[in-house]
Write a protein that holds these residues in place. Sequence first.
Motif, PDB file in Angstrom:
ATOM      1  N   LEU A   1      -2.936   6.996  -9.497  1.00  0.00           N
ATOM      2  CA  LEU A   1      -2.786   6.491  -8.367  1.00  0.00           C
ATOM      3  C   LEU A   1      -3.652   7.256  -7.323  1.00  0.00           C
TER       4      LEU A   1
ATOM      5  N   ALA B   1      -4.243  -0.407 -12.149  1.00  0.00           N
ATOM      6  CA  ALA B   1      -3.016  -0.052 -11.731  1.00  0.00           C
ATOM      7  C   ALA B   1      -2.425   0.870 -12.840  1.00  0.00           C
TER       8      ALA B   1
ATOM      9  N   HIS C   1       1.322   9.028 -11.575  1.00  0.00           N
ATOM     10  CA  HIS C   1       0.833   8.470 -10.345  1.00  0.00           C
ATOM     11  C   HIS C   1       1.178   9.172  -9.088  1.00  0.00           C
TER      12      HIS C   1
ATOM     13  N   ASP D   1       0.922  -1.362  -0.088  1.00  0.00           N
ATOM     14  CA  ASP D   1       0.009   0.019   0.024  1.00  0.00           C
ATOM     15  C   ASP D   1       0.780   1.216  -0.040  1.00  0.00           C
TER      16      ASP D   1
ATOM     17  N   GLY E   1      -0.154  -0.329  -7.929  1.00  0.00           N
ATOM     18  CA  GLY E   1      -1.215   0.206  -8.016  1.00  0.00           C
ATOM     19  C   GLY E   1      -2.436  -0.429  -7.724  1.00  0.00           C
ATOM     20  N   ALA E   2      -2.320  -1.968  -7.686  1.00  0.00           N
ATOM     21  CA  ALA E   2      -3.497  -2.662  -7.299  1.00  0.00           C
ATOM     22  C   ALA E   2      -2.905  -3.940  -6.926  1.00  0.00           C
TER      23      ALA E   2
ATOM     24  N   VAL F   1      -6.952   5.981  -5.222  1.00  0.00           N
ATOM     25  CA  VAL F   1      -7.058   6.003  -3.784  1.00  0.00           C
ATOM     26  C   VAL F   1      -8.476   6.807  -3.211  1.00  0.00           C
TER      27      VAL F   1
ATOM     28  N   ARG G   1      -5.464   1.151   1.104  1.00  0.00           N
ATOM     29  CA  ARG G   1      -5.922   2.650   0.470  1.00  0.00           C
ATOM     30  C   ARG G   1      -6.183   2.247  -0.912  1.00  0.00           C
ATOM     31  N   LYS G   2      -5.188   1.277  -1.406  1.00  0.00           N
ATOM     32  CA  LYS G   2      -5.339   0.957  -2.838  1.00  0.00           C
ATOM     33  C   LYS G   2      -6.528  -0.101  -3.241  1.00  0.00           C
TER      34      LYS G   2
END
Length: 261
Positions: free
Chosen positions: A205, A201, A260, A48, A54-55, A209, A98-99
């Motif tokens: 970013l 992803a 990102h 995270d 990103g995922a 989030v 958060r992701k």
Amino acid sequence: TEGTGGYRTIRVERRDRVAWIHLDRPEALNALNVQLMREVVAAATELDGDDGIGAIVVTGSERAFAAGADIKEMATKSTAEMRADGHFGGWAAFAAVRKPVIAAVSGYALGGGCELALMCDIILAADSATFGLPELSLGVIPGIGGTQRLVRALGYPKAAEIILTGRRVGAEEAERIGLISRVVPADRLLDEAQEMAASIAAKSLPALVAAKAAMDAALEMPLAEGIALETEHFTALFDTEDQQEGMAAFSEKREPRFRHR
Ligand code: CAA
């Protein structure tokens, strides 16, 4: 592809901007004991905080995503002991990632396994997957959020039937009632999860989030407060490089190149 070592009950793998957490306790059908909980939380927390990711995808084996909390580990505990060690409390940190997190479910997702999937943003399931909350058959109730998240996901009547009977729900029904996002042929599960995670992803970013935070708020807040929070997140993104890039790319009729940040 690069392994991240040091764990005994999971394996972590990175594929470009997608991280995979493989639950790996085959001898117990990936039952969620305290060690596995701590390792999943440690890995998810690290990922995270990693701008290169990103995922996150969480998956199990073909036979079991996870067959529940570890029954043998809790069988002889008292209320005082369960309370003292806050037995499942560590999972809150996983739900707070958060992701975006995708559960790629094959085989059994029972009890805590089903609840772990429900903590993820998107559940992709193989046609062989089975879901259920059998805890009442053990003389207890779901303890990792199942009573709350299933009611929110399905509405009270359907959730009540599934929790109070403890029956198993196949993948097709799970999709029909909205317990999962999508069912795919078993042999396509991992590829579909990677493709979906990669497409997520690739997005900005900060926007990902913000989207997750705003959607999470929908489960917690009255509508007017939730909309105010959405406006706040939406507005804050106008100071990001990715907002400028995303909108410039649209005008210039090209794909955005998000940084990102
Ligand atoms: N905890 C501990 N061990 C488990 C387990 C669990 N939840 N689920 C499976 N295992 C173990 C089995 O004990 C077995 O170990 P041994 O070979 O050492 O006996 C091994 O995994 C393989 O399982 P089975 O031999 O039972 O495999 P099966 O194919 O015959 O049956 C199953 C598969 C139907 C999933 C069956 O294992 C089962 O019913 N598991 C328990 C499901 C369950 O009740 N889950 C809820 C747990 S409570 C909970 O999750 C509380 C909460 O809210 C957090």
